[in-house]
Design a protein around this motif. Structure first.
Motif, PDB file in Angstrom:
ATOM      1  N   LEU A 171       0.553  -1.330   0.145  1.00 58.79           N
ATOM      2  CA  LEU A 171       0.388   0.109  -0.548  1.00 58.79           C
ATOM      3  C   LEU A 171       1.040   1.106  -0.165  1.00 58.79           C
ATOM      4  CD1 LEU A 171      -2.730  -1.054   2.413  1.00 58.79           C
ATOM      5  CD2 LEU A 171      -2.752  -0.577  -0.087  1.00 58.79           C
ATOM      6  N   MET A 172       2.000   1.291   0.612  1.00 55.04           N
ATOM      7  CA  MET A 172       2.836   2.280   0.643  1.00 55.04           C
ATOM      8  C   MET A 172       3.568   2.649  -0.465  1.00 55.04           C
ATOM      9  SD  MET A 172       4.339   2.357   4.286  1.00 55.04           S
ATOM     10  CE  MET A 172       3.924   2.345   6.269  1.00 55.04           C
ATOM     11  N   PHE A 173       3.599   1.073  -0.969  1.00 54.40           N
ATOM     12  CA  PHE A 173       4.863   1.409  -2.759  1.00 54.40           C
ATOM     13  C   PHE A 173       4.245   2.359  -3.525  1.00 54.40           C
ATOM     14  CE2 PHE A 173       5.189  -0.529  -6.344  1.00 54.40           C
ATOM     15  CZ  PHE A 173       7.180  -0.104  -6.798  1.00 54.40           C
ATOM     16  N   LEU A 174       2.460   1.975  -3.320  1.00 55.26           N
ATOM     17  CA  LEU A 174       1.592   1.963  -4.576  1.00 55.26           C
ATOM     18  C   LEU A 174       1.206   3.246  -4.400  1.00 55.26           C
ATOM     19  CD1 LEU A 174      -0.870  -0.817  -4.684  1.00 55.26           C
ATOM     20  CD2 LEU A 174       0.753  -0.111  -6.369  1.00 55.26           C
ATOM     21  N   CYS A 175       0.535   4.192  -3.112  1.00 52.87           N
ATOM     22  CA  CYS A 175       0.359   5.466  -2.192  1.00 52.87           C
ATOM     23  C   CYS A 175       1.812   6.607  -3.186  1.00 52.87           C
ATOM     24  CB  CYS A 175      -0.071   5.467  -1.315  1.00 52.87           C
ATOM     25  SG  CYS A 175      -1.317   4.495  -0.884  1.00 52.87           S
ATOM     26  N   LEU A 176       3.057   5.673  -3.140  1.00 51.25           N
ATOM     27  CA  LEU A 176       3.975   6.800  -2.872  1.00 51.25           C
ATOM     28  C   LEU A 176       3.968   6.594  -4.995  1.00 51.25           C
ATOM     29  CD1 LEU A 176       6.666   6.023  -0.529  1.00 51.25           C
ATOM     30  CD2 LEU A 176       5.741   8.419  -0.769  1.00 51.25           C
ATOM     31  N   ALA A 177       4.038   5.523  -5.485  1.00 51.33           N
ATOM     32  CA  ALA A 177       4.546   5.577  -6.717  1.00 51.33           C
ATOM     33  C   ALA A 177       2.865   6.365  -7.059  1.00 51.33           C
ATOM     34  CB  ALA A 177       4.458   4.008  -7.087  1.00 51.33           C
ATOM     35  N   LEU A 178       1.941   6.313  -7.203  1.00 51.01           N
ATOM     36  CA  LEU A 178       0.844   7.065  -7.480  1.00 51.01           C
ATOM     37  C   LEU A 178       0.365   8.351  -7.194  1.00 51.01           C
ATOM     38  CD1 LEU A 178      -0.875   3.960  -8.616  1.00 51.01           C
ATOM     39  CD2 LEU A 178       0.341   4.732  -9.824  1.00 51.01           C
ATOM     40  N   GLY A 179       1.619   8.739  -6.165  1.00 48.45           N
ATOM     41  CA  GLY A 179       0.919  10.457  -5.077  1.00 48.45           C
ATOM     42  C   GLY A 179       0.400  11.336  -5.858  1.00 48.45           C
ATOM     43  N   PRO A 180       1.215  11.973  -6.936  1.00 53.04           N
ATOM     44  CA  PRO A 180       0.500  13.165  -7.944  1.00 53.04           C
ATOM     45  C   PRO A 180      -0.138  12.815  -8.109  1.00 53.04           C
ATOM     46  CG  PRO A 180       2.601  12.468  -8.304  1.00 53.04           C
ATOM     47  CD  PRO A 180       2.578  11.542  -7.527  1.00 53.04           C
ATOM     48  N   PHE A 181      -1.047  11.376  -8.301  1.00 50.92           N
ATOM     49  CA  PHE A 181      -2.820  11.075  -9.250  1.00 50.92           C
ATOM     50  C   PHE A 181      -3.515  10.798  -8.005  1.00 50.92           C
ATOM     51  CE2 PHE A 181       1.243  10.584 -12.369  1.00 50.92           C
ATOM     52  CZ  PHE A 181       0.466  11.105 -13.090  1.00 50.92           C
ATOM     53  N   LEU A 182      -2.973  10.671  -6.440  1.00 53.13           N
ATOM     54  CA  LEU A 182      -4.311  10.033  -6.037  1.00 53.13           C
ATOM     55  C   LEU A 182      -4.355  11.534  -4.255  1.00 53.13           C
ATOM     56  CD1 LEU A 182      -2.486   6.653  -4.704  1.00 53.13           C
ATOM     57  CD2 LEU A 182      -4.811   7.229  -6.298  1.00 53.13           C
ATOM     58  N   PHE A 183      -3.162  12.338  -3.943  1.00 53.86           N
ATOM     59  CA  PHE A 183      -3.258  12.934  -3.231  1.00 53.86           C
ATOM     60  C   PHE A 183      -2.838  14.520  -3.776  1.00 53.86           C
ATOM     61  CE2 PHE A 183      -1.919   9.073  -1.858  1.00 53.86           C
ATOM     62  CZ  PHE A 183      -2.810   8.553  -1.215  1.00 53.86           C
TER      63      PHE A 183
END
Length: 412
Positions: free
Chosen positions: A22-34
Motif C-alpha cells: 500500500l505504501m509503495f502504491l501510494c508513493l508511486a501514484l502519489g501525484p494522481f492520488l493526493f
C-alpha cells in the motif's frame, strides 16, 4: 525476478507485506492520488527520509555504530547544491557539480570519522560525532555571506523541474483519496456525487518529474541497501554488531568494515540532502542541520525497527504523516465536542505534540522491537506454532498407524 530484486530478503509477514505494498502504491501514484502542494511536499519528504533513515539504520541497526553527525552529511548535500546553484545559476550542470563536490566533502569527513573509531568507540565516538555536528552547524550559521546564515538559501531549480514546465500536452485523470474519504464521512448517502467530485484532471509538470526522480532514486537506494546487507559484507556487519571481538578473532578487519559503513551511510545521506534541496527549494540550518532533526531520524529508525531496512520505510511514513496531519485529525475530532470542556482542550490542535509523544510511547510499548521487527517476530511465532501442531499431528498419525500394524489389518 522478485527474489533477485529483494535479494531474498522478504518482509516475512503478511500484514507487513500488505502495508508495504500500500505504501509503495501510494508513493508511486502519489501525484494522481493526493493532489495539492502540501501532499506533494509530504510525499517528497517521505522519499527523501526513507534514504536518510535507511542509511542511518545501516550504521545503527546493522553495525551498532551510534553517530550524531548524520544530519551534517545531509546538510552538506543540501547546502552543496544550493550554494553551487546560487553561484552558477539555474541548470543541470550546477546540480551535478554541487552533487559531486558534496559527495567528495562527505567522503573525506566520513573517512576521518571512520578512522577515528580506531581509538574512540561506543558512547565516546557518539559524543565526538555530536561535537563535530555542532561545530559544522556553528560554521554554517556564521558564514552568512556564503551560506546565508540562519536565513538560509533559496534553491532555483531548472525550468524543466518547475511547475511551469509541461512536457506533455494531454491531461490525465486522477482520483483524490482525501476528497473521497472526506465526502464519505460528511455525506455517506451521496456516494455517486462524492465519487465524481473525487475525480480530477491532472497534467504532468516539471514538479512531478522531480518527484519521480526522487522516487526512483529512493527505490534504487533501497534495493542497493537490501543487496548490501544480505551480502557477505552485510553478514560481517551483523557479526560486528553482535560481537566485534569474535569477528576480529575470525580474521575480519573490523575497522575497515566500520569505516566503510560510515562512508556509505554518509554518501547516501548527502544524496538525500541534494534531493531535499531540489524538492524543498529552500535550505537553512533548521531544516537540514538542527539537532532536533537528528532526534527525528533516530525516532523513525526506532519506530520502524532497527536492523530492518523495511523499518525505515514504515518509520518514515508513519512519522511524517503524524507530523504533518495529526493537527488536522485532532481538529476534526474536536469539532464535535463542547467548546471549553476538558476533552475538547485535550484534543485541541495545539496539543498535537502531546499526542505525538503519546503515540511514540505506545508504539515503543506495543512494538518493543519496532513495528517491522515485532510483526516479523509474531509471524515467526505463528509459523512455529503451526509447524509444531503439524509435527504433533504427524507423530500422532505415525503412532496410530503403528498401533494398527500391531493389532492387524483394519476391516471396514
Amino acid at each position: 525476478m522478485l527474489k533477485t530484486l529483494l535479494s531474498g530478503d522478504y518482509p516475512r509477514s503478511r500484514p507487513l507485506t500488505v502495508v508495504l505494498l500500500l505504501m509503495f502504491l501510494c508513493l508511486a501514484l502519489g501525484p494522481f492520488l493526493f493532489p495539492g502542494t502540501r501532499a506533494f511536499s509530504t510525499l517528497g519528504m517521505i522519499c527523501v527520509f526513507v534514504i536518510v533513515v535507511a542509511s542511518y539504520d545501516l550504521m545503527l541497526g546493522y553495525t551498532h555504530i551510534v553517530s550524531f553527525a548524520h544530519t551534517m552529511f545531509f546538510g552538506i548535500g543540501a547546502y552543496g547544491v544550493a550554494m553551487t546553484m546560487d553561484a552558477m545559476g539555474k541548470g543541470f550542470t550546477p546540480i551535478f557539480i554541487g552533487l559531486g563536490a558534496s559527495l567528495l566533502v562527505s567522503l573525506l569527513l566520513a573517512l576521518l570519522l571512520g578512522l577515528l573509531s580506531l581509538r574512540v568507540k561506543a558512547i565516546f565516538f557518539a559524543l565526538v560525532t555530536l561535537a563535530v555536528a555542532f561545530a559544522f552547524l556553528s560554521l554554517v550559521t556564521q558564514l552568512y555571506h556564503i551560506t546565508g546564515g540562519e536565513d538560509g538559501l533559496r534553491v532555483r531549480v531548472p525550468r524543466e523541474l518547475g511547475p511551469a514546465f509541461k512536457p506533455f500536452d494531454g491531461e490525465l485523470r486522477g482520483f483524490s483519496i482525501t476528497t473521497f474519504l472526506t465526502g464519505l464521512f460528511t455525506d455517506p448517502g451521496n456516494l455517486g456525487e462524492v465519487w465524481r467530485e473525487s475525480v480530477f484532471k491532472a497534467r504532468i509538470t516539471g514538479r512531478d518529474l522531480m518527484y519521480y526522480i526522487t522516487f526512483f532514486v529512493t527505490v534504487g537506494v533501497f534495493l542497493f541497501l537490501l543487496r548490501l546487507v544480505n551480502s557477505p559484507f552485510g553478514r560481517v556487519l551483523q557479526a560486528i554488531r553482535e560481537n566485534e571481538f569474535r569477528a576480529q578473532a575470525l580474521g575480519y578487519r573490523t575497522v575497515f568494515y566500520r569505516t566503510a559503513v560510515v562512508i556509505i551511510s554518509a554518501l547516501l545521506a548527502t544524496l538525500a540532502g541534494v534531493l531535499f534541496a531540489l524538492i524543498n527549494r529552500y535550505v537553512n540550518p533548521e531544516n537540514t542541520l538542527n539537532f532536533e532533526l537528528m532526534v527525528f531520524i533516530l525516532l523513525m529508525c526506532v519506530i520502524g525497527g532497527m536492523g530492518t531496512l523495511y523499518g525505515s520505510v514504515v518509520g518514515a511514513v508513519l512519522f511524517l504523516l503524524a507530523q504533518n496531519y495529526l493537527q488536522d485529525v485532532l481538529k476534526w475530532l474536536g469539532g464535535g465536542l463542547e467548546p471549553g470542556s476538558l476533552l475538547a482542550e485535550l484534543v485541541g490542535p495545539e496539543r498535537w505534540l502531546l499526542w505525538f509523544g503519546l503515540l511514540f510511547v505506545l508504539s515503543v510499548y506495543f512494538f518493543p522491537a519496532g513495528i517491522v521487527g515485532q510483526l516479523r517476530l509474531w509471524a515467526g511465532r505463528s509459523s512455529s506454532r503451526k509447524q509444531g501442531n503439524g509435527d504433533d499431528a504427524t507423530a500422532a498419525g505415525e503412532q496410530e498407524s503403528g498401533n494398527k500394524g500391531k493389532d492387524g489389518p483394519v476391516v471396514s
